[in-house]
Design an enzyme around this catalytic site. Structure first.
Site, PDB file in Angstrom:
ATOM      1  CB  ILE A 195       9.114   4.444   1.915  1.00 39.94           C
ATOM      2  CG1 ILE A 195      10.057   5.413   2.652  1.00 39.94           C
ATOM      3  CG2 ILE A 195       9.169   3.060   2.554  1.00 39.94           C
ATOM      4  CD1 ILE A 195       9.676   5.666   4.100  1.00 39.94           C
ATOM      5  N   GLY A 196       7.500   3.428  -0.583  1.00 37.32           N
ATOM      6  CA  GLY A 196       6.727   2.381  -1.250  1.00 37.32           C
ATOM      7  C   GLY A 196       7.318   1.978  -2.581  1.00 37.32           C
TER       8      GLY A 196
ATOM      9  CE1 TYR B 178       2.290   9.512  10.507  1.00 34.32           C
ATOM     10  CE2 TYR B 178       3.901   9.823  12.260  1.00 34.32           C
ATOM     11  CZ  TYR B 178       3.572   9.355  11.001  1.00 34.32           C
ATOM     12  OH  TYR B 178       4.530   8.727  10.239  1.00 34.32           O
TER      13      TYR B 178
ATOM     14  N   GLY C 193       4.649   6.343  -3.089  1.00 36.26           N
ATOM     15  CA  GLY C 193       5.516   7.183  -2.278  1.00 36.26           C
ATOM     16  C   GLY C 193       6.966   6.753  -2.427  1.00 36.26           C
TER      17      GLY C 193
ATOM     18  CB  SER D  17       6.379   6.850  12.470  1.00 44.31           C
ATOM     19  OG  SER D  17       7.024   8.043  12.876  1.00 44.31           O
TER      20      SER D  17
ATOM     21  CB  THR E 165      -0.945   0.024   1.217  1.00 47.19           C
ATOM     22  OG1 THR E 165      -0.178   0.085   2.415  1.00 47.19           O
ATOM     23  CG2 THR E 165      -1.838  -1.209   1.242  1.00 47.19           C
ATOM     24  N   GLY E 166       0.343   2.340  -0.476  1.00 42.22           N
ATOM     25  CA  GLY E 166       1.148   3.555  -0.569  1.00 42.22           C
ATOM     26  C   GLY E 166       2.354   3.365  -1.469  1.00 42.22           C
ATOM     27  CB  ALA E 167       2.850   1.066  -4.322  1.00 45.47           C
TER      28      ALA E 167
END
Length: 241
Positions: free
Chosen positions: A13-14, A149, A11, A136, A7-9
């Site tokens: 990092i993704g 967050y 970005g 995080s 997921t969040g691919a």
């Protein structure tokens, strides 16, 4: 051929995690929310560089129906699940609306739990699987002006520790990676002076690179880490130890 969902691919990092998985020959589900063109470019690059097939999935995981929309697009059992969604909002807790609090908790915690609940069923049946949550450093130590967050990421870490115990008898590893400051576009909101000051606060003297988070993920999905589960792997240059 094994299958991975990231997921969040799109970005920073993704994208590096997808490249790592593609290099190992995984069939990929590439999830994104906002950047359709970037998702298509990533899919094309992965095919040209590593000759792997992938499927792009759009879903807003900050919404309650987001997990269902994502899961409905899956046609294969997932062997590796990496939950890498995230954004952050700065401000005092009193300045956040209840809606923004709910969306933050949905994106960073609840959607991760809901998707894992479904994916873990086939993993249990096949007695294998790798689950990694990208958390995080603030999920470990907390941060002023990022309270919601921090709470969500802290909950994600505790979820990992609890689920690891639950799934270990089925041969499934569940871990978390907790990055510190990583060189991504999220830092663009800071001036060069502010970034230099932040880097000087880190014992390693620099920000981490997206590839370094991907390297950590590579280790956690490998058989070299078969006896590691329920662990929060810090990737922060000794910023907080």
């Amino acid at each position: 051929m094994k299958t991975a969902l990231v997921t969040g691919a799109t970005g920073a990092i993704g994208t590096e995690i997808c490249r790592m998985l593609a290099e190992q020959g995984y069939f990929l589900y590439i999830h994104f929310h906002k950047n359709d063109e970037k998702a298509k470019k990533l899919q094309k690059d992965l095919f040209h560089s590593f000759h792997v097939k992938s499927v792009i999935i759009h879903a807003d995981l900050s919404k309650e129906d987001g997990p269902k929309k994502l899961l409905n697009k899956l046609t294969k059992n997932v062997d590796v699940f990496i939950y890498n969604c995230g954004n952050t909002q700065y401000g005092l807790l009193t300045d956040f609306t209840n809606e923004s609090i709910r969306e933050t908790m949905q994106l960073h915690l609840l959607s991760a739990i809901e998707i894992t609940k479904t994916l873990s069923k086939s993993m249990i049946q096949q007695k294998s699987g790798k689950i990694i949550m990208i958390s995080s450093v603030w999920g470990e130590v907390g941060a002023a002006c990022e309270t919601v967050y921090s709470a969500a990421k802290g909950g994600l870490n505790t979820f990992v520790k609890a689920l690891a115990k639950e799934l270990a008898p089925s041969g499934i590893n569940v871990n978390s990676i907790a990055p510190g400051v990583i060189e991504t576009p999220m830092l663009d909101q800071f001036s060069e002076e502010e970034k230099d000051e932040l880097a000087s606060d880190i014992p390693a003297g620099r920000f981490g690179q997206p590839q370094e988070v991907a390297h950590a993920a590579e280790y956690l999905i490998s058989e070299k880490s078969a006896y590691i589960s329920g662990h929060i792997l810090s990737v922060n240059g000794s910023w907080f130890t």
